[in-house]
Motif scaffolding. Sequence first.
Motif, PDB file in Angstrom:
ATOM      1  N   ILE A   1      67.831  44.402  73.607  1.00 14.82           N
ATOM      2  CA  ILE A   1      66.613  44.973  74.180  1.00 14.82           C
ATOM      3  C   ILE A   1      65.407  44.578  73.338  1.00 14.82           C
ATOM      4  O   ILE A   1      64.366  44.177  73.858  1.00 14.82           O
ATOM      5  N   SER A   2      65.557  44.656  72.040  1.00 16.03           N
ATOM      6  CA  SER A   2      64.465  44.295  71.129  1.00 16.03           C
ATOM      7  C   SER A   2      64.106  42.816  71.259  1.00 16.03           C
ATOM      8  O   SER A   2      62.927  42.447  71.289  1.00 16.03           O
ATOM      9  N   LEU A   3      65.132  41.966  71.341  1.00 17.15           N
ATOM     10  CA  LEU A   3      64.882  40.533  71.524  1.00 17.15           C
ATOM     11  C   LEU A   3      64.153  40.273  72.836  1.00 17.15           C
ATOM     12  O   LEU A   3      63.178  39.518  72.879  1.00 17.15           O
ATOM     13  N   ALA A   4      64.590  40.924  73.913  1.00 18.64           N
ATOM     14  CA  ALA A   4      63.927  40.755  75.210  1.00 18.64           C
ATOM     15  C   ALA A   4      62.466  41.194  75.131  1.00 18.64           C
ATOM     16  O   ALA A   4      61.573  40.557  75.696  1.00 18.64           O
ATOM     17  N   TYR A   5      62.208  42.263  74.414  1.00 27.84           N
ATOM     18  CA  TYR A   5      60.842  42.758  74.248  1.00 27.84           C
ATOM     19  C   TYR A   5      59.970  41.731  73.522  1.00 27.84           C
ATOM     20  O   TYR A   5      58.870  41.387  73.967  1.00 27.84           O
ATOM     21  N   HIS A   6      60.484  41.212  72.406  1.00 29.46           N
ATOM     22  CA  HIS A   6      59.710  40.235  71.634  1.00 29.46           C
ATOM     23  C   HIS A   6      59.513  38.931  72.404  1.00 29.46           C
ATOM     24  O   HIS A   6      58.424  38.352  72.376  1.00 29.46           O
TER      25      HIS A   6
END
Length: 82
Positions: A50-55
């Motif tokens: 999720i964090s990677l998708a956000y960044h």
Amino acid sequence: MAFQNERHEKLYNRLKDDAIKRGFTPEEVSTPYLDKLSKQTKSGRIMKMISLAYHLGQMRGVKMCDELFHTEITLRDGIEEK
């Protein structure tokens, strides 16, 4: 949600509509923040995705703005001077 620029608002709404067409609910795309998602999972692996998708989404947004609003366009009439 207030926007400074009508063009940006139209683009935002188009992206939001596209997400809804891809199966997300209006509630899921009602805000562009990840607060809810981070509270719904206990898995470190899922949270990392999720964090990677956000960044990546932030990076894509910056690149999209650069391409949409800062690309110089030169119009030519097709006649070269001699």
